[in-house]
Design an enzyme around this catalytic site. Structure first.
Site, PDB file in Angstrom:
ATOM      1  N   SER A   1       0.869  -1.174   0.000  1.00 27.71           N
ATOM      2  CA  SER A   1       0.000   0.000   0.000  1.00 27.71           C
ATOM      3  C   SER A   1       0.909   1.228   0.000  1.00 27.71           C
ATOM      4  O   SER A   1       1.743   1.373  -0.887  1.00 27.71           O
ATOM      5  CB  SER A   1      -0.941  -0.043   1.213  1.00 27.71           C
ATOM      6  OG  SER A   1      -1.778   1.092   1.247  1.00 27.71           O
TER       7      SER A   1
ATOM      8  N   HIS B   1      -2.065  -0.915  -3.848  1.00 27.12           N
ATOM      9  CA  HIS B   1      -3.179   0.022  -3.771  1.00 27.12           C
ATOM     10  C   HIS B   1      -2.916   1.202  -4.706  1.00 27.12           C
ATOM     11  O   HIS B   1      -1.881   1.856  -4.613  1.00 27.12           O
ATOM     12  CB  HIS B   1      -3.354   0.530  -2.344  1.00 27.12           C
ATOM     13  CG  HIS B   1      -3.750  -0.538  -1.377  1.00 27.12           C
ATOM     14  ND1 HIS B   1      -3.974  -0.281  -0.043  1.00 27.12           N
ATOM     15  CD2 HIS B   1      -3.989  -1.862  -1.537  1.00 27.12           C
ATOM     16  CE1 HIS B   1      -4.321  -1.410   0.577  1.00 27.12           C
ATOM     17  NE2 HIS B   1      -4.312  -2.381  -0.321  1.00 27.12           N
TER      18      HIS B   1
ATOM     19  N   ASP C   1      -4.667  -4.836   5.257  1.00 24.74           N
ATOM     20  CA  ASP C   1      -4.879  -5.637   4.062  1.00 24.74           C
ATOM     21  C   ASP C   1      -3.787  -6.699   3.950  1.00 24.74           C
ATOM     22  O   ASP C   1      -2.618  -6.430   4.200  1.00 24.74           O
ATOM     23  CB  ASP C   1      -4.878  -4.742   2.824  1.00 24.74           C
ATOM     24  CG  ASP C   1      -5.295  -5.477   1.564  1.00 24.74           C
ATOM     25  OD1 ASP C   1      -6.036  -6.475   1.671  1.00 24.74           O
ATOM     26  OD2 ASP C   1      -4.892  -5.049   0.469  1.00 24.74           O
TER      27      ASP C   1
END
Length: 197
Positions: free
Chosen positions: A19, A46, A139
């Site tokens: 991310s 992401h 995540d």
């Protein structure tokens, strides 16, 4: 015909999740992998929705591996890096073809790591090598559990070397991580694991 989830050497895939701070981290990791890697590399980074991404161009300058945005229905080939496109989850079907989905965001992200890890674990079983890198949320944690449930390997970036600690720390808290490594040591560990099955 579905593929059995038990995995033979040379019959796996590498999963990378990141991310915040991830593009730079992915560049370092991919730069440590050699052309001819005997597994496809599937990446959930992401990305912002609604804008063209330059991630393929940026990462291509870092590695000898071929890099492309994943396409729905294509077969993942060894030695190629497939990036989840903006606003799509990258998943793996039971026949190991790639799938792009518009299912709800996970941890506010789409693409996200969990759908990739969970679907790849079902398709590749013990052949999965899943890596959680820098990021600001949890995540990948659910996906780590799925990979380990099918005897895959989980490698996590040492949070002390990550730009953002939350994703790696959350993965480590599962107690299911095989290796916690500084970023430069992850690529050699992936290569060894892929080579030895």
């Amino acid at each position: 015909m579905s593929i059995d989830s038990s995995s033979a050497p040379g019959d796996g895939c590498v999963l990378l999740a990141a991310s915040a701070g991830g593009v730079e981290g992915l560049g370092v990791l991919l730069g440590g992998l050699q052309a001819g890697l005997a597994a496809p590399v599937l990446v959930a980074q992401h990305l912002r929705r609604g804008r063209e991404t330059r991630i393929v161009a940026v990462l291509s300058s870092s590695t000898a591996l071929d890099i492309k945005l994943a396409e729905d229905g294509e077969v993942a080939r060894a030695g190629v890096v497939y990036i989840a496109p903006p606003d799509r989850h990258l998943c793996v079907r039971p026949d190991r073809k790639l799938a792009l989905t518009e299912e709800a965001p996970v941890n506010f992200a789409r693409p996200a790591a969990d759908p990739l890890f969970e679907s790849a674990a079902k398709a590749y079983g013990a052949g999965c090598v899943a890596c959680v890198l820098t990021g600001t949320d949890g995540d990948g944690t659910r996906g780590v559990k799925a990979v380990k449930a099918r005897n895959g390997t989980v490698i996590v970036q040492d949070p002390e070397t990550a730009d953002f600690h939350s994703m790696p720390r959350s993965a480590i808290r599962t107690g299911l991580v095989d290796l916690v490594l500084p970023l430069p040591e992850i690529a050699p560990a992936i290569a060894r694991t892929v080579r030895h099955g």
